[in-house]
Design an enzyme around this catalytic site. Structure first.
Site, short mmCIF file in Angstrom:
data_model
loop_
_atom_site.label_atom_id
_atom_site.label_comp_id
_atom_site.label_asym_id
_atom_site.label_seq_id
_atom_site.Cartn_x
_atom_site.Cartn_y
_atom_site.Cartn_z
CG HIS A 101 -1.33 3.56 4.44
ND1 HIS A 101 -1.75 2.29 4.16
CD2 HIS A 101 -0.54 3.44 5.54
CE1 HIS A 101 -1.27 1.44 5.05
NE2 HIS A 101 -0.52 2.13 5.90
CB CYS A 153 -0.95 -0.02 1.19
SG CYS A 153 -2.05 1.38 1.24
#
Length: 490
Positions: free
Chosen positions: A190, A115
């Site tokens: 993130h 990610c």
């Protein structure tokens, strides 16, 4: 004074107190490791404070005719999870329409199989390793998270202790904001939670979503720097809520160029869907989640049409990496967090009527790091020249005017387990199997012929030993260049 290093037995004899010595040695070892790692981290970061500002100062406002840009970056969607790429269990007519009205690239690779790294590659146009983002940044919004981050940093788990996107990176959002685009991140960030690492400090006028991804616990939802939904938060309502924000953003900025980065947190585990979509697919809750995402994309496309913005808006759809526990790789070997194709070969769809051709399917090599320079080219902004930009301008390729300029690509997992793609072949270093992480049983290296063997099932290095050696040399040279100049400064 009692001596902790010795103990006296029943006969009055003194002997070393082994347990205390072991404890003291362990404490000393941990302290030494922490101090040495701190020194290594400080030296190895190689930050260039102000390098980003120097470039941004020279960015001029975009012309009014500059295209609006929407990048839809979903989370953990597999190559085979769309009806346009072969799914018979999930229906995605709205997502499909992006490719049907524009182009689809079948040989596109996400910047990383995980990610944070993938998002860093997208937003910087550089290999994630150069941005100190080889893997995943952990949640540090509470005491447990802070301790976890500190331990990871001191044990070398982060790239030189960096736990968020470095401030000297020049993000796509920062460039477009300086060019007087209205910019928004809707969904998952993130890339760090410290103030200097957050979206509003990195080129986004508007941020609505989550700072991090937590596989097991509900998200906190932010509007800019304010928490508007504290945990626990019902994730089944998230797609609907993010869609409403995305539609409002478009409608509020119909008279000025805008950049919307719609980073849906789904269908990342645990997949969720609202009541209206439960049971809508033939693929369980995962499929229901994807079909609600498709509805969300449809709402965005309809809003563009309703405001006469479709022809002047570049819409890109892709995924950050391959599927995890559920989802289809489209038959590719491997899944998320591997450099087999199932971890990084993703669907890529792009449309802009009148600019990109309609209904074209391309099989040339492309990467997520190419999106940045392609968008900069379409907007008319030069790339930074003080650092290596690994991405390539794909504008002519997407328009169907040329072949893909990319002939090779480096893949890696957390800065390890490197692979190298060149002219339809993939050279993979010794690696664990995709279905068993037995560290002592790593095998390889391998050479795969991706055209004849898309399953990556057969090593052909014995058939093409010179090719295998040449690709190994190219990969080794790249790794040496990282050791000499990780950040890619010029």
């Amino acid at each position: 004074m009692k001596n902790v290093f010795v103990k006296v037995n029943k006969k009055g004899k003194r002997r070393p107190h082994i347990r205390n010595i072991v404890v003291i040695l362990l404490v000393a070892l941990i302290a030494f490791k922490g101090i040495s790692q701190t020194i290594i981290n400080h030296i190895g970061k190689d930050f260039r404070d102000g390098a980003d500002k120097k470039f941004l100062e020279n960015v001029t406002a975009a012309a009014f005719s500059s295209p609006n840009i929407i990048v839809i970056y979903v989370d953990d969607l597999g190559y085979g999870d769309l009806s346009i790429t072969g799914s018979r269990a999930i229906e995605t007519p709205n997502i499909d329409s992006i490719g049907q009205d524009g182009v689809m690239v079948t040989n596109y690779y996400a910047p990383a199989p995980i990610c944070s790294a993938s998002r860093a590659g997208l937003l910087t146009g550089r290999y994630p390793l150069r941005t100190h983002t080889p893997g995943v940044f952990m949640d540090a919004e509470n005491m447990v998270g802070h301790v976890t981050n500190s331990v990871i940093s001191l044990t070398g788990g982060y790239s030189f202790g960096v736990d968020g996107i470095p401030s000297d990176e020049i993000l796509m959002s920062e460039v477009l904001q300086k060019a007087e685009y209205e910019t928004a991140l809707i969904g998952k960030w993130h890339l760090g939670i410290d103030e200097a690492q957050r979206p509003n400090a990195n080129g986004f006028d508007t941020f609505y979503g989550a700072l991090y991804s937590d596989d097991m616990n509900p998200y906190k939802i932010y509007h800019n720097d304010t928490v508007i939904h504290d945990a626990p938060y019902d994730q089944s309502t998230m797609t609907g809520e993010l869609t409403e924000v995305a539609v409002d953003f478009i409608e509020e900025h119909t008279d000025e160029p805008f950049f919307m980065y719609y980073a849906s947190p789904f269908p990342h585990y645990p997949a969720n869907a609202s009541e209206a979509f439960i049971g809508s697919s033939k693929a369980g809750i995962y499929g229901d989640c994807v079909q609600e995402l498709d509805w969300s994309v449809g709402q965005i496309l309809d809003t563009l049409e309703a405001n006469d913005l479709r022809d002047n808006t570049l819409v890109i759809f892709t995924s950050d990496n391959g599927p995890w526990f559920e989802g289809s790789t489209g038959g590719d070997r491997g899944r998320k967090d591997t450099t087999f194709d199932g971890g990084q070969r993703m669907p890529f769809l792009a449309s802009m009527p009148g600019t990109l051709p309609q209904g074209q399917v391309y099989d040339g090599l492309m990467s997520g790091i190419d999106i940045y320079p392609t968008i900069m080219s379409m907007v008319g902004i030069d790339l930074p020249d003080d650092r290596i930009m690994d991405g390539m301008d794909m504008t002519s390729y997407l328009k169907g005017e040329t072949e893909s300029p990319r002939t090779s690509l480096v893949l890696d997992k957390n800065g390890k387990s490197f692979s190298y793609i060149q002219d339809g072949y993939k050279y993979m270093e010794k690696t664990s199997s995709d279905n068993g992480s037995y560290w002592m049983l790593k095998q390889g290296p391998y050479l795969f012929d991706l055209e004849l063997d898309p399953d990556e099932a057969y090593d052909v290095s014995m058939l093409y030993p010179e090719l295998a050696q040449d690709m190994k040399t190219s990969l080794d040279n790249f790794k040496v260049s990282l050791e000499e100049n990780l950040r890619g400064w010029k």
